[in-house]
Design a protein around this motif. Structure first.
Motif, PDB file in Angstrom:
ATOM      1  N   LEU A  71      44.118  13.614  55.613  1.00 20.45           N
ATOM      2  CA  LEU A  71      44.290  13.562  57.061  1.00 20.45           C
ATOM      3  C   LEU A  71      45.247  12.445  57.484  1.00 20.45           C
ATOM      4  CD1 LEU A  71      40.586  14.092  58.235  1.00 20.45           C
ATOM      5  CD2 LEU A  71      42.398  15.807  57.990  1.00 20.45           C
ATOM      6  N   SER A  72      45.860  11.816  56.503  1.00 17.17           N
ATOM      7  CA  SER A  72      46.840  10.749  56.747  1.00 17.17           C
ATOM      8  C   SER A  72      46.252   9.566  57.512  1.00 17.17           C
ATOM      9  CB  SER A  72      48.062  11.308  57.514  1.00 17.17           C
ATOM     10  OG  SER A  72      48.693  12.328  56.767  1.00 17.17           O
ATOM     11  N   GLU A  73      44.955   9.321  57.327  1.00 14.17           N
ATOM     12  CA  GLU A  73      44.344   8.137  57.907  1.00 14.17           C
ATOM     13  C   GLU A  73      44.566   6.970  56.948  1.00 14.17           C
ATOM     14  OE1 GLU A  73      40.317   8.620  59.097  1.00 14.17           O
ATOM     15  OE2 GLU A  73      40.728  10.329  60.407  1.00 14.17           O
ATOM     16  N   LYS A  74      45.209   5.927  57.428  1.00 17.64           N
ATOM     17  CA  LYS A  74      45.632   4.816  56.582  1.00 17.64           C
ATOM     18  C   LYS A  74      44.432   4.085  55.971  1.00 17.64           C
ATOM     19  CE  LYS A  74      48.549   0.690  56.573  1.00 17.64           C
ATOM     20  NZ  LYS A  74      49.394  -0.212  57.398  1.00 17.64           N
ATOM     21  N   LEU A  75      44.499   3.841  54.659  1.00 14.39           N
ATOM     22  CA  LEU A  75      43.465   3.088  53.966  1.00 14.39           C
ATOM     23  C   LEU A  75      43.859   1.614  53.990  1.00 14.39           C
ATOM     24  CD1 LEU A  75      40.824   3.308  52.368  1.00 14.39           C
ATOM     25  CD2 LEU A  75      42.180   3.519  50.279  1.00 14.39           C
ATOM     26  N   THR A  76      43.395   0.901  55.006  1.00  9.85           N
ATOM     27  CA  THR A  76      43.738  -0.507  55.179  1.00  9.85           C
ATOM     28  C   THR A  76      43.012  -1.367  54.155  1.00  9.85           C
ATOM     29  OG1 THR A  76      41.950  -0.881  56.742  1.00  9.85           O
ATOM     30  CG2 THR A  76      44.056  -0.121  57.646  1.00  9.85           C
ATOM     31  N   SER A  77      43.416  -2.637  54.067  1.00 15.75           N
ATOM     32  CA  SER A  77      42.759  -3.565  53.145  1.00 15.75           C
ATOM     33  C   SER A  77      41.295  -3.759  53.529  1.00 15.75           C
ATOM     34  CB  SER A  77      43.490  -4.908  53.148  1.00 15.75           C
ATOM     35  OG  SER A  77      43.533  -5.457  54.459  1.00 15.75           O
ATOM     36  N   ALA A  78      41.023  -3.790  54.843  1.00 23.20           N
ATOM     37  CA  ALA A  78      39.635  -3.943  55.301  1.00 23.20           C
ATOM     38  C   ALA A  78      38.800  -2.732  54.891  1.00 23.20           C
ATOM     39  CB  ALA A  78      39.599  -4.111  56.821  1.00 23.20           C
ATOM     40  N   LYS A  79      39.387  -1.556  55.017  1.00 14.31           N
ATOM     41  CA  LYS A  79      38.669  -0.345  54.625  1.00 14.31           C
ATOM     42  C   LYS A  79      38.424  -0.334  53.118  1.00 14.31           C
ATOM     43  CE  LYS A  79      39.384   3.516  56.730  1.00 14.31           C
ATOM     44  NZ  LYS A  79      39.932   4.792  57.244  1.00 14.31           N
ATOM     45  N   PHE A  80      39.420  -0.760  52.355  1.00 13.72           N
ATOM     46  CA  PHE A  80      39.272  -0.800  50.894  1.00 13.72           C
ATOM     47  C   PHE A  80      38.148  -1.755  50.500  1.00 13.72           C
ATOM     48  CE2 PHE A  80      40.236  -2.795  46.812  1.00 13.72           C
ATOM     49  CZ  PHE A  80      40.271  -1.677  45.989  1.00 13.72           C
ATOM     50  N   ILE A  81      38.119  -2.938  51.116  1.00 14.12           N
ATOM     51  CA  ILE A  81      37.065  -3.920  50.823  1.00 14.12           C
ATOM     52  C   ILE A  81      35.696  -3.344  51.190  1.00 14.12           C
ATOM     53  CG2 ILE A  81      36.115  -6.174  51.475  1.00 14.12           C
ATOM     54  CD1 ILE A  81      39.019  -7.110  51.857  1.00 14.12           C
ATOM     55  N   GLY A  82      35.627  -2.698  52.352  1.00 12.93           N
ATOM     56  CA  GLY A  82      34.365  -2.104  52.774  1.00 12.93           C
ATOM     57  C   GLY A  82      33.884  -1.031  51.815  1.00 12.93           C
ATOM     58  N   LEU A  83      34.808  -0.181  51.355  1.00 17.76           N
ATOM     59  CA  LEU A  83      34.451   0.862  50.404  1.00 17.76           C
ATOM     60  C   LEU A  83      33.982   0.257  49.086  1.00 17.76           C
ATOM     61  CD1 LEU A  83      37.365   3.378  51.034  1.00 17.76           C
ATOM     62  CD2 LEU A  83      34.967   3.688  51.639  1.00 17.76           C
ATOM     63  N   LEU A  84      34.618  -0.811  48.661  1.00 16.93           N
ATOM     64  CA  LEU A  84      34.221  -1.484  47.426  1.00 16.93           C
ATOM     65  C   LEU A  84      32.799  -2.028  47.543  1.00 16.93           C
ATOM     66  CD1 LEU A  84      35.000  -2.476  44.608  1.00 16.93           C
ATOM     67  CD2 LEU A  84      35.925  -4.546  45.679  1.00 16.93           C
ATOM     68  N   ILE A  85      32.490  -2.648  48.685  1.00 18.26           N
ATOM     69  CA  ILE A  85      31.134  -3.165  48.907  1.00 18.26           C
ATOM     70  C   ILE A  85      30.122  -2.027  48.911  1.00 18.26           C
ATOM     71  CG2 ILE A  85      29.617  -4.311  50.581  1.00 18.26           C
ATOM     72  CD1 ILE A  85      32.019  -5.985  51.440  1.00 18.26           C
ATOM     73  N   GLY A  86      30.496  -0.921  49.553  1.00 17.32           N
ATOM     74  CA  GLY A  86      29.607   0.243  49.583  1.00 17.32           C
ATOM     75  C   GLY A  86      29.354   0.808  48.196  1.00 17.32           C
ATOM     76  N   MET A  87      30.382   0.852  47.362  1.00 18.02           N
ATOM     77  CA  MET A  87      30.211   1.338  45.997  1.00 18.02           C
ATOM     78  C   MET A  87      29.288   0.419  45.201  1.00 18.02           C
ATOM     79  SD  MET A  87      31.825   4.173  45.674  1.00 18.02           S
ATOM     80  CE  MET A  87      31.893   4.328  43.898  1.00 18.02           C
ATOM     81  N   ILE A  88      29.432  -0.888  45.425  1.00 18.58           N
ATOM     82  CA  ILE A  88      28.531  -1.832  44.768  1.00 18.58           C
ATOM     83  C   ILE A  88      27.090  -1.583  45.209  1.00 18.58           C
ATOM     84  CG2 ILE A  88      27.898  -4.277  44.586  1.00 18.58           C
ATOM     85  CD1 ILE A  88      30.884  -4.932  44.829  1.00 18.58           C
TER      86      ILE A  88
END
Length: 307
Positions: A127-144
């Motif tokens: 959907l071309s929604e930008k994966l920002t650094s904040a989003k990446f960090i949040g996803l990493l925390i969620g995966m943990i």
């Protein structure tokens, strides 16, 4: 009927309080439904219940479509509706219900509602929604957080069947995320009631096929309790809530829509603790908190950056 739907949609677009009231209602109903989905396994097999549940939901929605004199969708959309039904209804709830045989209701709701993380990744790709650094960090925390829920129990000798059930529910979460993106790309412009009616119908057919092959001749105890579970989850948690969910997906962006589902595991954990006395382990509580924090960072922060 279409004019009334358009008018209601316009009201929701102008009045965010009503929209968020609907979101809160949906999340409460879905949170409570987890308890019923767990309890009903005492009366019938998981696939049999899913067939009853979504068969009931499909009948209700198709009756509404028939009364509104909408008829069948155009042939060009049948393939997309079948795919959506398999992703949204068949895969998600076959895997979830089977997983519930081994996993507590509260814990299961947390795992399934990791869906926003997968939706964010897929939205960035398709959907071309930008994966920002904040989003990446949040996803990493969620995966943990997910690994915490799974990993802590593994280290203390968790049964392999429980791990298997947890993995099934995570696969269901991914399938739901895929269906969200697929809906946005292929079917967002169609009327919401009709879309939900036919995707649920096709998804139910898939569930019935699975039920025939796996639970044929298995005992089914239809009583006041089990019928209540079927009617509540079929009419309210399925027919109503998923129609509203498709409406929400069409009115607000994927970020805002999916973060609203974070309330579901919170209600699921609360109801499972209050109603069926499930004990929340340290791993589940810690992992749940990490998932929630991760998704908030990934989605709320990126939403502010867009503004």
């Amino acid at each position: 009927m279409q004019h009334q739907t358009n008018s209601f949609t316009a009201i929701l677009q102008k009045n965010k309080a009503i929209l968020w009231g609907l979101i809160l209602t949906v999340t409460i109903l879905w949170g409570y439904a987890w308890i019923l989905m767990k309890e009903v396994l005492a009366y019938m097999g998981p696939f049999t219940f899913s067939a009853f549940r979504f068969g009931t939901g499909s009948i209700v929605l198709l009756l509404i479509v028939w009364l509104s004199k909408k008829g069948f969708p155009l042939k060009q959309y049948w393939k997309q509706l079948i795919i959506l039904g398999i992703l949204q209804t068949s895969i998600v709830f076959l895997f979830v219900m089977y997983g519930l045989r081994f996993v507590d209701a509260g814990k299961s709701s947390v795992l399934l509602y990791s869906m926003p993380m997968w939706s964010s990744l897929l939205a960035a790709k398709f959907l071309s929604e930008k994966l920002t650094s904040a989003k990446f960090i949040g996803l990493l925390i969620g995966m943990i957080g997910l690994l915490t829920i799974l990993g802590w129990d593994i280290w203390i000798g968790q049964d392999i069947s429980v791990i298997f059930g947890e993995l099934l529910i995570i696969i269901a979460a991914v399938s739901w995320a895929v269906s969200n993106v697929y809906y946005r790309i292929k079917l967002q412009h169609l009327p919401k009631v009709e879309t939900n009616a036919y995707q649920m119908l096709f998804g139910t057919i898939g569930i019935i096929i699975a039920t025939v092959f796996t639970e044929w001749n298995h005992p089914v105890d239809l009583n006041v309790h089990s019928i209540y579970y079927i009617l509540f989850t079929g009419i309210l948690a399925s027919a109503l809530c998923f129609t509203v969910w498709f409406l929400i997906l069409s009115l607000i962006d994927m970020v805002t829509a999916t973060i609203s589902t974070l309330l579901v595991p919170i209600f699921g954990l609360l109801f499972s603790s209050l109603i069926i006395d499930e004990t929340m382990s340290v791993g589940v509580i810690t992992g749940s908190g990490l998932i929630i924090v991760g998704i908030i960072i990934a989605q709320v922060t990126s939403k502010r950056n867009v503004k």
